[in-house]
Design a protein around this motif. Structure first.
Motif, PDB file in Angstrom:
ATOM      1  N   PHE A  62       0.884  -1.524  -0.098  1.00 58.44           N
ATOM      2  CA  PHE A  62       0.042   0.061  -0.034  1.00 58.44           C
ATOM      3  C   PHE A  62       0.687   1.129  -0.113  1.00 58.44           C
ATOM      4  O   PHE A  62       0.493   2.323  -0.567  1.00 58.44           O
ATOM      5  CB  PHE A  62      -0.991  -0.039   1.086  1.00 58.44           C
ATOM      6  CG  PHE A  62      -2.295  -0.463   0.794  1.00 58.44           C
ATOM      7  CD1 PHE A  62      -3.195   0.330   0.230  1.00 58.44           C
ATOM      8  CD2 PHE A  62      -2.763  -1.896   1.157  1.00 58.44           C
ATOM      9  CE1 PHE A  62      -4.535  -0.125  -0.318  1.00 58.44           C
ATOM     10  CE2 PHE A  62      -4.064  -2.209   1.102  1.00 58.44           C
ATOM     11  CZ  PHE A  62      -4.903  -1.479   0.217  1.00 58.44           C
ATOM     12  N   THR A  66       0.857   3.843  -3.066  1.00 57.21           N
ATOM     13  CA  THR A  66       0.792   5.293  -2.730  1.00 57.21           C
ATOM     14  C   THR A  66       1.743   6.099  -3.646  1.00 57.21           C
ATOM     15  O   THR A  66       1.461   7.191  -4.294  1.00 57.21           O
ATOM     16  CB  THR A  66       1.069   5.596  -1.028  1.00 57.21           C
ATOM     17  OG1 THR A  66       0.001   4.845  -0.515  1.00 57.21           O
ATOM     18  CG2 THR A  66       1.003   7.186  -0.934  1.00 57.21           C
ATOM     19  N   THR A  69       1.043   5.850  -7.497  1.00 59.44           N
ATOM     20  CA  THR A  69      -0.201   6.755  -7.682  1.00 59.44           C
ATOM     21  C   THR A  69       0.379   8.114  -7.615  1.00 59.44           C
ATOM     22  O   THR A  69      -0.249   8.985  -8.249  1.00 59.44           O
ATOM     23  CB  THR A  69      -1.319   6.456  -6.677  1.00 59.44           C
ATOM     24  OG1 THR A  69      -1.655   5.071  -6.651  1.00 59.44           O
ATOM     25  CG2 THR A  69      -2.690   7.143  -6.958  1.00 59.44           C
ATOM     26  N   ALA A 111      -5.292   3.848  -9.294  1.00 57.90           N
ATOM     27  CA  ALA A 111      -5.233   3.020  -7.765  1.00 57.90           C
ATOM     28  C   ALA A 111      -5.932   2.111  -7.281  1.00 57.90           C
ATOM     29  O   ALA A 111      -5.427   1.019  -6.760  1.00 57.90           O
ATOM     30  CB  ALA A 111      -5.275   4.334  -6.674  1.00 57.90           C
ATOM     31  N   LEU A 112      -7.206   2.066  -7.710  1.00 58.14           N
ATOM     32  CA  LEU A 112      -8.236   0.846  -7.348  1.00 58.14           C
ATOM     33  C   LEU A 112      -7.609  -0.273  -8.015  1.00 58.14           C
ATOM     34  O   LEU A 112      -7.641  -1.212  -7.603  1.00 58.14           O
ATOM     35  CB  LEU A 112      -9.671   1.343  -7.607  1.00 58.14           C
ATOM     36  CG  LEU A 112     -10.593   0.287  -7.234  1.00 58.14           C
ATOM     37  CD1 LEU A 112     -10.525  -0.165  -5.909  1.00 58.14           C
ATOM     38  CD2 LEU A 112     -11.897   0.658  -7.698  1.00 58.14           C
ATOM     39  N   VAL A 115      -4.543  -1.889  -6.563  1.00 57.65           N
ATOM     40  CA  VAL A 115      -5.083  -2.345  -5.287  1.00 57.65           C
ATOM     41  C   VAL A 115      -5.629  -3.770  -5.360  1.00 57.65           C
ATOM     42  O   VAL A 115      -5.239  -4.741  -4.721  1.00 57.65           O
ATOM     43  CB  VAL A 115      -5.931  -1.473  -4.084  1.00 57.65           C
ATOM     44  CG1 VAL A 115      -6.436  -2.244  -3.017  1.00 57.65           C
ATOM     45  CG2 VAL A 115      -5.195  -0.171  -3.660  1.00 57.65           C
ATOM     46  N   SER A 157      -8.357  -3.341   3.616  1.00 57.37           N
ATOM     47  CA  SER A 157      -7.999  -2.572   2.350  1.00 57.37           C
ATOM     48  C   SER A 157      -8.823  -1.386   2.033  1.00 57.37           C
ATOM     49  O   SER A 157      -8.243  -0.557   1.359  1.00 57.37           O
ATOM     50  CB  SER A 157      -8.381  -3.655   1.279  1.00 57.37           C
ATOM     51  OG  SER A 157      -7.487  -4.914   1.582  1.00 57.37           O
ATOM     52  N   LYS A 160      -7.384   1.564   4.042  1.00 58.43           N
ATOM     53  CA  LYS A 160      -6.003   2.039   3.380  1.00 58.43           C
ATOM     54  C   LYS A 160      -6.286   2.734   1.862  1.00 58.43           C
ATOM     55  O   LYS A 160      -5.745   3.622   1.660  1.00 58.43           O
ATOM     56  CB  LYS A 160      -5.136   0.760   2.819  1.00 58.43           C
ATOM     57  CG  LYS A 160      -4.411   0.098   4.244  1.00 58.43           C
ATOM     58  CD  LYS A 160      -3.351   1.096   4.809  1.00 58.43           C
ATOM     59  CE  LYS A 160      -2.524   0.254   5.904  1.00 58.43           C
ATOM     60  NZ  LYS A 160      -1.462   1.288   6.230  1.00 58.43           N
ATOM     61  N   TYR A 161      -7.337   2.227   1.314  1.00 55.80           N
ATOM     62  CA  TYR A 161      -7.535   2.870   0.063  1.00 55.80           C
ATOM     63  C   TYR A 161      -8.212   4.265   0.150  1.00 55.80           C
ATOM     64  O   TYR A 161      -7.943   5.208  -0.568  1.00 55.80           O
ATOM     65  CB  TYR A 161      -8.813   2.087  -0.689  1.00 55.80           C
ATOM     66  CG  TYR A 161      -9.158   2.624  -2.189  1.00 55.80           C
ATOM     67  CD1 TYR A 161      -8.179   2.675  -3.195  1.00 55.80           C
ATOM     68  CD2 TYR A 161     -10.304   3.246  -2.324  1.00 55.80           C
ATOM     69  CE1 TYR A 161      -8.363   3.179  -4.472  1.00 55.80           C
ATOM     70  CE2 TYR A 161     -10.535   3.884  -3.467  1.00 55.80           C
ATOM     71  CZ  TYR A 161      -9.609   3.913  -4.388  1.00 55.80           C
ATOM     72  OH  TYR A 161     -10.038   4.377  -5.761  1.00 55.80           O
ATOM     73  N   LEU A 164      -5.287   6.382   0.813  1.00 50.79           N
ATOM     74  CA  LEU A 164      -4.652   6.512  -0.625  1.00 50.79           C
ATOM     75  C   LEU A 164      -5.663   7.445  -1.319  1.00 50.79           C
ATOM     76  O   LEU A 164      -4.820   8.250  -2.185  1.00 50.79           O
ATOM     77  CB  LEU A 164      -4.720   5.049  -1.012  1.00 50.79           C
ATOM     78  CG  LEU A 164      -4.337   5.208  -2.855  1.00 50.79           C
ATOM     79  CD1 LEU A 164      -2.847   5.483  -2.828  1.00 50.79           C
ATOM     80  CD2 LEU A 164      -4.175   3.724  -3.249  1.00 50.79           C
TER      81      LEU A 164
END
Length: 264
Positions: A62, A66, A69, A111-112, A115, A157, A160-161, A164
Motif C-alpha cells: 500500500f 501510494t 499513484t 489506484a483501485l 490495489v 483494504s 487503506k484505500y 490512498l
C-alpha cells in the motif's frame, strides 16, 4: 454523462499506454513474489501462514502503491502544461471542471486497479506456496482483533484505500497548482514519507491542535487494531478531519484550474 466517461476513457488510455505504468506493476509483483518465495524457503513453509504473508505484503505494498499513484497523479495535470497539450483539451467542447474531474477519476481508478491486482496476486501466490488455512483475525493480526481474517482484510483494504485517495488528492492538487510534476511528486513524498516518520512523536505531544493534523489520521487501520495514536480519537473523528482536508484539496485544485490562464 456519456461524453464524460469518454473523457475518462481517454485519460485511462494516456495512463496505460505509458511503459512506466507496467514497470510499476511489474515492480510490485516482483517484490511480492520475492518476499513470499524467500519466506517459503527460509521457513520451509512451516512457520509462515498464507494470511500472515498476505497481510504483511499488503501493508508494504500500500505504501508502494501510494508512491506510484502520486507519480501518476502528479503527471496527469502537470504533463499537459509541460507539453502544451492542455490547450488542445481546453478548445474541446468540455468544461474545465469536466476535464479536471476526468483526470482525477482516471487516477483513482488506476489506484483501485493496483490495489485489486495486488490483493489478487498476493492471495493466489501465497495460497499456492503456503496453502489455505482457516484462521481468525486474532490469530493472524492481534489478540485484540476479532472476527474472520477475510473480513479484517476487506476492512483493512478499504481503510487503506481511503487514505490512498486523500494522499492522491493532495498530489493532484499540488500538480494542478504548481504545474510541475516533479515538484508535486517531491512535495507529496516529503509530506507523506518525511512527516510520517515523526507522526508517532507528534502523537505523544500534549497539544490539542495535533488532533487536527492530517498525518495523525491517514492510517485509519489504527482503529481496526483498537490502538489509536491519540487517546480519545475515534474513527468518525478521523473521517471528519480527512473529509475537511479532502474538500480543501479538491477546492484548491478546481479553483486554480478554472482560473488559470493557459493562453501563453
Amino acid at each position: 454523462m456519456f461524453n464524460f466517461w469518454k473523457l475518462v476513457q481517454n485519460e485511462n488510455m494516456k495512463i496505460y499506454r505509458r511503459p512506466r505504468t507496467y514497470v510499476m506493476l511489474g515492480i510490485m509483483f516482483a517484490l511480492m513474489a520475492a518476499i513470499s518465495i524467500i519466506t517459503y524457503f527460509v521457513n520451509d513453509a512451516h512457520d509462515a501462514s498464507s494470511w500472515n504473508m498476505l497481510y504483511n505484503e499488503a501493508s508494504i505494498m500500500f505504501m508502494l502503491i501510494t508512491v506510484f499513484t502520486i507519480v501518476i497523479a502528479s503527471g496527469s495535470v502537470a504533463d499537459e502544461f509541460t507539453s502544451g497539450t492542455i490547450k488542445l483539451l481546453l478548445i474541446r467542447p468540455w468544461t474545465r471542471s469536466k476535464i479536471l474531474l476526468s483526470k482525477y477519476v482516471a487516477v483513482l481508478l488506476y489506484a483501485l486497479g493496483m490495489v485489486i491486482a495486488m490483493l489478487l496476486f498476493g492471495f493466489i501466490l501465497n495460497m499456492v506456496l503456503f496453502g489455505y488455512q482457516d484462521a481468525t483475525a486474532s490469530e493472524v493480526i492481534s489478540p485484540l482483533v476479532t472476527g474472520s481474517i477475510i473480513a479484517y482484510m476487506f476492512q483493512f483494504s478499504v481503510l487503506k484505500y481511503i487514505s490512498l485517495v486523500v494522499t492522491t488528492t493532495l498530489a493532484f492538487m499540488l500538480a494542478t497548482v504548481f504545474r510541475s510534476g516533479a515538484l508535486a511528486i517531491g512535495l507529496s513524498l516529503f509530506l507523506i514519507l518525511g512527516v510520517n516518520t515523526f507522526v508517532m512523536l507528534l502523537a505523544t505531544l500534549d497539544y490539542k491542535w495535533i488532533d487536527y493534523l492530517l498525518f495523525i489520521h491517514l492510517d485509519l487501520t489504527q482503529y481496526l487494531d483498537h490502538n489509536p495514536m491519540r487517546e480519545g480519537m475515534t474513527l468518525g473523528f478521523s473521517f471528519l478531519v480527512l473529509a475537511v482536508y479532502y474538500a480543501i484539496f479538491v477546492g484548491l485544485a478546481w479553483y486554480v484550474f478554472k482560473k488559470r490562464d493557459v493562453a501563453a
